[in-house]
Design an enzyme around this catalytic site. Structure first.
Site, PDB file in Angstrom:
ATOM      1  N   HIS A   1      -6.152   0.121  -0.929  1.00  0.00           N
ATOM      2  CA  HIS A   1      -6.330  -1.239  -0.420  1.00  0.00           C
ATOM      3  C   HIS A   1      -7.335  -2.091  -1.181  1.00  0.00           C
ATOM      4  CE1 HIS A   1      -4.515   0.906   3.021  1.00  0.00           C
ATOM      5  NE2 HIS A   1      -3.939  -0.256   3.246  1.00  0.00           N
TER       6      HIS A   1
ATOM      7  N   ASP B   1      -7.703   5.542  -1.247  1.00  0.00           N
ATOM      8  CA  ASP B   1      -7.324   4.317  -0.552  1.00  0.00           C
ATOM      9  C   ASP B   1      -6.794   3.285  -1.555  1.00  0.00           C
ATOM     10  OD1 ASP B   1      -7.159   2.043   1.012  1.00  0.00           O
ATOM     11  OD2 ASP B   1      -9.102   2.334   1.981  1.00  0.00           O
TER      12      ASP B   1
ATOM     13  N   CYS C   1       0.804  -1.231   0.000  1.00  0.00           N
ATOM     14  CA  CYS C   1       0.000   0.000   0.000  1.00  0.00           C
ATOM     15  C   CYS C   1       0.838   1.282   0.000  1.00  0.00           C
ATOM     16  CB  CYS C   1      -0.995   0.006   1.150  1.00  0.00           C
ATOM     17  SG  CYS C   1      -0.286  -0.199   2.787  1.00  0.00           S
TER      18      CYS C   1
END
Length: 458
Positions: A347, A345, A111
């Protein structure tokens, strides 16, 4: 046979990890974010006001704000278009195997590399397209409604897991769900912009040949003792990005360099040297520079006194975002409203896209909805990025950032400083790296220090 069996177990394990992460983060992605109509929203140097948009007190997350010298009032769609136009780089699965590993996904460990890629991508957008550019098809992305995110996740990973059991390793690119608006560019300028848009995204493709792709970044990380599957902190990623840009041989990238601050200090002469090191009598153009500043906003937890500093940074037209996050998760911070940070994000695990194919689908490289989180949840370790087009731009930016640092700092000393002169003038000389050893001894020491300081990322 035993080794082969171990590889299959590892592959099944990564499937389960990917499935779990997608089930977990799809709920976050599908959750609506709300923006107050009474407060400005700032996004990478532009400021949006929603106060006059309608009479509702709250606006769904698909709108946002951006910062610049002007304010865009009452136009939610303009913010949404601006946000979606930023390049979104997430976990991917089923990409070509990473060298010296069995990994075909970065799910669960990549990430911070992805947030670093997003920051660099924004710097490249400014460099080639400018801050005013937006993707013409941004508003045509399918809505990520609550049902589609979850159902698609379940369907995708059921099929993916079944394929892994049956030995089906075929790589598939996601179907294009954008409206058929591409190819209808009104002029040569729009055609050029779209070509650069695609080119920038292709540089971050998940293959060994992509100049800023995950495979290439991992290779540079090896020089610092990192390997695929390890956790990377914001400061380590800053140095990896610098090496990636330095080693890039693409003709379009020769006018760009990266400078990483040393111990929270930007040495002005060192920056200018990097911008002018290739200037000749026949070519007097300065290089553009992306300045990366690793900082720590407190001890174990982020000091709330630094909130105004972070807001000030994200309000600057020079800012290309922040590599940060909260403990165990890395986010790309691009803006704020009140005391909440706006982020993308990384993820959510998506399928590999072969960017070498002509007209490869762009949809999965643009986030349909911004997310917010309280500043108090931010991990103190982060890296801030700025873009300056030339030496004059850098000199102007350093003055403006210095003023902002003084105004926002409640402490005796600012979080970082701009200092006239070279680092060697202050006895911080670092040994030059040879061609065989891409990182100097001082950099290796820094990597070890950063590795112990920074949070663990999942």
């Amino acid at each position: 046979m035993e080794a082969s069996g171990t590889d299959e177990v590892d592959k099944l394990k990564t499937k389960f990890i990917s499935a779990w992460n997608n089930m977990k983060y799809s709920w976050v992605l599908k959750t609506k974010t709300y923006f107050s109509r009474n407060s400005p929203v700032l996004l990478l140097g532009k400021c949006y006001h929603f106060k006059y948009e309608d009479e509702s007190k709250m606006l769904p997350a698909r709108s946002g704000c951006a910062i610049e010298d002007h304010v865009i009032a009452g136009n939610v769609e303009e913010f949404r278009k601006d946000f979606i136009s930023r390049i979104w780089l997430t976990y991917r699965e089923e990409f070509p195997q990473i060298e010296a590993s069995a990994l075909t996904t970065d799910c669960g460990w990549g990430c911070t590399l992805r947030t670093g890629q997003m920051l660099l991508a924004q710097g490249l957008i400014l460099h080639f397209l400018g801050r005013a550019w937006t993707w013409p098809d941004a508003l045509h992305i399918e809505n990520a409604d609550s049902d589609s995110w979850t159902s698609n996740t379940v369907k995708k990973f059921t099929a993916s897991f079944e394929a892994s059991l049956s030995g089906d390793r075929e790589l598939r690119t996601p179907a294009v769900s954008l409206k058929e608006t591409s190819g209808k560019c009104p002029d040569d300028h729009a055609v050029r912009n779209e070509a650069y848009h695609r080119k920038i995204i292709s540089w971050f493709g998940d293959s060994p040949v992509a100049v800023f792709g995950l495979h290439r970044l991992i290779e540079f990380g090896k020089k610092s003792g990192k390997k695929a599957g390890d956790w990377y902190g914001p400061a380590v990623v800053a140095h990896i990005l610098r090496k990636a840009v330095e080693e890039a041989r693409h003709p379009d990238l020769q006018g760009l360099t990266i400078y990483v601050a040393q111990d929270c200090t930007v040495y002005n002469s060192d920056v200018i040297d990097k911008q002018t090191d290739s200037v000749t009598a026949g070519d007097a153009r300065d290089k553009a520079v992306i300045i990366l500043v690793p900082v720590r906003l407190g001890g174990e937890r982020t000091n709330t006194d630094y909130l105004e500093f972070v807001k000030g940074v994200l309000s600057l037209e020079y800012c290309v975002g922040i590599i940060g996050g909260k403990p165990k998760q890395s986010y790309y911070f691009a803006g704020f409203q009140d005391d909440s940070l706006i982020y993308m994000d990384p993820h959510y695990c998506q399928s590999f896209v072969d960017v070498s194919i002509k007209d490869f689908p762009l949809e999965t490289f643009h986030c349909p909805s911004p997310k917010k989180m309280s500043f108090r949840k931010m991990d103190p370790s982060c890296t801030i990025g700025f873009y300056c087009r030339n030496v004059q731009d850098f000199e102007r930016a350093s003055e403006e950032i210095t003023k902002m640092l003084k105004i926002s700092s409640k402490e005796k000393y600012p979080l970082f400083t701009f200092v006239n002169g070279h680092s060697k003038d202050f006895d911080f000389t670092s040994t030059a790296a040879s061609e065989e050893d891409l990182f100097s001894e001082d950099e290796r020491k820094n990597f070890k220090r950063f590795s112990t300081e920074e949070f663990v990322l999942l």
